[in-house]
Design an enzyme around this catalytic site. Structure first.
Site, mmCIF file in Angstrom:
data_model
loop_
_atom_site.group_PDB
_atom_site.id
_atom_site.type_symbol
_atom_site.label_atom_id
_atom_site.label_comp_id
_atom_site.label_asym_id
_atom_site.label_seq_id
_atom_site.Cartn_x
_atom_site.Cartn_y
_atom_site.Cartn_z
ATOM 1 N N GLU A 59 2.595 3.138 13.152
ATOM 2 C CA GLU A 59 1.397 2.701 12.552
ATOM 3 C C GLU A 59 0.699 1.287 13.158
ATOM 4 O O GLU A 59 0.330 0.477 12.559
ATOM 5 C CB GLU A 59 1.786 2.341 10.952
ATOM 6 C CG GLU A 59 2.572 3.403 10.219
ATOM 7 C CD GLU A 59 2.738 3.339 8.936
ATOM 8 O OE1 GLU A 59 3.087 2.117 8.561
ATOM 9 O OE2 GLU A 59 3.105 4.353 8.226
ATOM 10 N N GLU A 89 4.504 10.778 8.663
ATOM 11 C CA GLU A 89 4.929 10.080 7.718
ATOM 12 C C GLU A 89 4.292 10.454 6.409
ATOM 13 O O GLU A 89 3.309 10.040 6.362
ATOM 14 C CB GLU A 89 5.187 8.924 7.946
ATOM 15 C CG GLU A 89 5.947 7.848 7.075
ATOM 16 C CD GLU A 89 6.187 6.510 7.559
ATOM 17 O OE1 GLU A 89 6.470 6.281 8.613
ATOM 18 O OE2 GLU A 89 6.142 5.499 6.501
#
Length: 645
Positions: free
Chosen positions: A159, A235
């Site tokens: 991320e 995710e």
């Protein structure tokens, strides 16, 4: 009436060896490791999580290579540039246990953070891409050399921004190291800008095999489809594991693929960390009390079973997947040998909301759905039926992952289902499905009010002490060969440089332990500073924050320093001072600290004698106990004890 045809046609764009469901294990086990449960209980928990022939068959296990994380920390295989240790942490154990139970499971590595030396002191891993690539590749090589584990995929940086030059160099380094079969996922963030970069840069496109996006909301972008690469929701879920969490999981498992051809990776596998840390109970099941042995098999586990018990690595999705006329979705998978599994969900909006992203409104109503099998499937005469009914509206007892006593009979490949709202169905030719059973786990219990750990373990099975939850820094068992006395076996904080962090970590290291509801208690610990003049350590109580919020944690922190001073602060940052003075403490000598809190007052002993007392505190009213250091420095702790009221 909704009519659906299922034909023997595979999606050409999806020929992965996974069936579309994956489990992403990350920092969830790092804080209160499941490995600290009684051995018999560990077997039960792993069976629920991994065993294909009993409960579930997870097809991908994603491990975070280094995790200085929003919920705690996990140790790296290379704390320092000249350091390599492939036995730290619990993850090697977990991956090997997974392989024992399901040899076909796929293993992934994803860096969530990096040691500080990788960035030469900068909070950025790409200035020296050759160093970063070598660090990641060393982990993959170590997995094979020391544990016989083959890592099949590796990511870039969880991320956070990617760097095209680094990705290309990572591919080159993998190939040069004989790891040409290891595939690269990018960029474990959003669909853009990685998709655009892949379309504009042929060399980058050749380096990347999978586009991974986090929490995509079951959607993708046109450019991602245009790349013709595998698309992963790499995710997803991350939702409180009650029935609504189960509904979230059921919806996205199907719709990530039926809408945008994505397989799905859940974060996280098992909520095995202190409940009052961020993301409490955001796992597919809960196992957060090793001291009691209690664990809870939550509804997301059984929703997972609707897919994983009836598919295996090598199965593929059929081309005919989609949405039902009155809401809900269906997917179908086959092994290419005549077996068929159809998974249907009719989760309503309010009963399938995930933690992120926001869910647009939609409606689902009861409906009849007729399925017509085509091609070689038309010869199927009967199907096994497994069903989950949540019963949110009727308040009747829920029925989760129940098998039908009767086989579902087909006529010329056709069958019709009466689908209610908030249901999940699996219809399959696979006959081995079972819910299984184990003895009821022990009752839930609070953390022990009287707790001691002298760390006297000559050959510890894991590098971390049980029950301590490192929030910044890494605290490891240590053999102190320079001490001929009572402090040979200790717990040592080993990081000497601030990591390249994922969140704004504290400038201090800290490991919390105990019951978040503790108010009045005494904490005692022997401490040993290893940094002359500037070194410092603390013990603490009523610590009120952890994870990504640890930098602003409040509590009662009793510090001693190598320059001969002490202070008592109301915060980890050390800015709100309640008391201070001379202590006579020095580095390379053992000192015993005792902190007692009762009501609104605190007092402290040094080596059994009162050093300060009657420090007044208004907040916080409760929290964990803790140990830690003033900076990223070496320091040791021994004979830790807590006695709480």
């Amino acid at each position: 009436m909704c009519n659906i045809c299922l034909k023997l046609v595979w999606f050409k764009s999806y020929e992965s060896k996974s069936s579309g469901l994956s489990i992403h294990d990350s920092f969830d086990l790092a804080l209160l490791p499941t490995v600290n449960f009684p051995q018999e209980t560990i077997k039960y928990i792993l069976s629920y999580l991994i065993l294909s022939y009993l409960i579930l068959s997870y097809l991908i296990l994603s491990y975070l290579i280094l995790s200085y994380l929003p919920d705690g920390t996990e140790p790296s295989h290379m704390h320092y540039e000249n350091d390599e240790n492939y036995f730290r942490g619990y993850e090697w154990w977990l991956m090997k246990e997974a392989k024992k139970r399901n040899p076909d499971i796929t293993l992934i590595g994803l860096p969530w953070a990096f040691p500080g030396w990788v960035g030469h002191g900068k909070n950025w891993p790409y200035d020296f891409p050759d160093i970063t690539a070598a660090y990641v590749v060393n982990w993959i090589l170590g997995a094979k050399q020391y544990h016989d584990l083959d890592i099949q995929y590796v990511g870039i940086w969880n991320e956070r921004n990617f760097d095209s030059k680094y990705i290309k160099l990572l591919r080159y380094t993998l190939d040069k190291s004989g790891l040409d079969t290891v595939r690269i996922i990018a960029s474990d963030n959003l669909w853009e800008p990685i998709t655009r970069s892949l379309l504009l840069d042929p060399e980058l496109s050749r380096a990347v095999d999978v586009i991974g996006a986090h929490y995509p909301g079951t959607t993708t972008v046109a450019g991602a489809l245009k790349t013709q690469k595998k698309l992963w929701s790499s995710e997803d879920y991350s939702t409180f594991n009650n029935e609504v969490g189960g509904g979230c999981w059921a919806r996205i498992l199907n719709q990530n693929y039926s809408i945008s051809n994505q397989i799905t990776i859940s974060w996280n596998l098992v909520a095995s960390y202190y409940d009052d840390l961020p993301f409490g109970r955001d796992g597919l099941m809960t196992a957060e009390e090793p001291w009691s042995g209690n664990y809870v098999v939550e509804s997301p586990i059984w929703i997972t079973a609707h897919t994983t018990q009836f598919t295996q690595p090598g199965w593929t999705y059929l081309q005919t997947v989609g949405h039902l006329a009155q809401g809900g979705s269906y997917v179908a998978l086959t092994d290419g040998k005549g077996n068929l599994t159809v998974v249907i969900e009719t989760m309503s909006h309010d009963h399938s909301v995930c933690i992120r992203p926001p869910l647009p409104p939609f409606n689902v109503t009861s409906q009849n759905a007729t399925f017509q099998l085509k091609g070689s499937f038309v010869s199927i005469k009967e199907l096994q039926v497994w069903r989950s009914r949540f019963n949110f509206e009727t308040k009747k007892p829920k029925h989760i992952f129940k098998s039908s006593p009767c086989l579902f009979q087909l006529s010329d490949g056709s069958f019709t289902l009466n689908l209610a709202v908030d249901e999940v169905y699996t219809l399959t030719t696979i006959t081995t499905g079972q819910k299984g059973s184990y003895p009821e786990p022990p009752a839930s219990a609070h953390f022990p009010k009287v707790y001691k750990d002298d760390f006297n373990i000559r050959n510890p099975p894991f590098s971390e002490a049980p029950d301590f939850a490192d929030q910044t820094g890494v605290f490891e068992y240590y053999v102190n060969l320079t001490d001929p006395g009572p402090h040979v076996f200790t717990l040592r904080q080993v990081l000497t440089q601030r990591p390249i962090t994922w969140v704004t970590d504290a400038d201090q290291t800290i490991s919390v332990i105990g019951d978040y509801q503790w108010q009045n208690l005494t904490v005692t610990c022997d401490v040993f500073m290893e940094t002359v003049k500037t070194g410092g350590v603390f013990i603490a109580a009523r610590v009120d924050k952890g994870g990504g919020s640890i930098r602003t944690a409040a509590g009662i922190f009793y510090w001693v320093f190598a320059d001969g001073s002490f202070k008592v602060t109301n915060d980890l940052a050390g800015q709100t001072v309640l008391a201070k003075g001379e202590s006579g403490t020095r580095a390379f000598g053992w000192h015993t600290l005792t902190l007692t809190i009762k009501g609104g007052y605190a007092s402290g002993l040094l080596n059994g004698y009162t050093l300060w007392k009657y420090a007044t505190l208004e907040s916080p009213k409760n929290g964990w106990a803790a140990i830690g250091t003033h900076s990223f420095e070496l320091a040791q702790f021994d004979n830790f004890a807590v006695e709480a009221e």
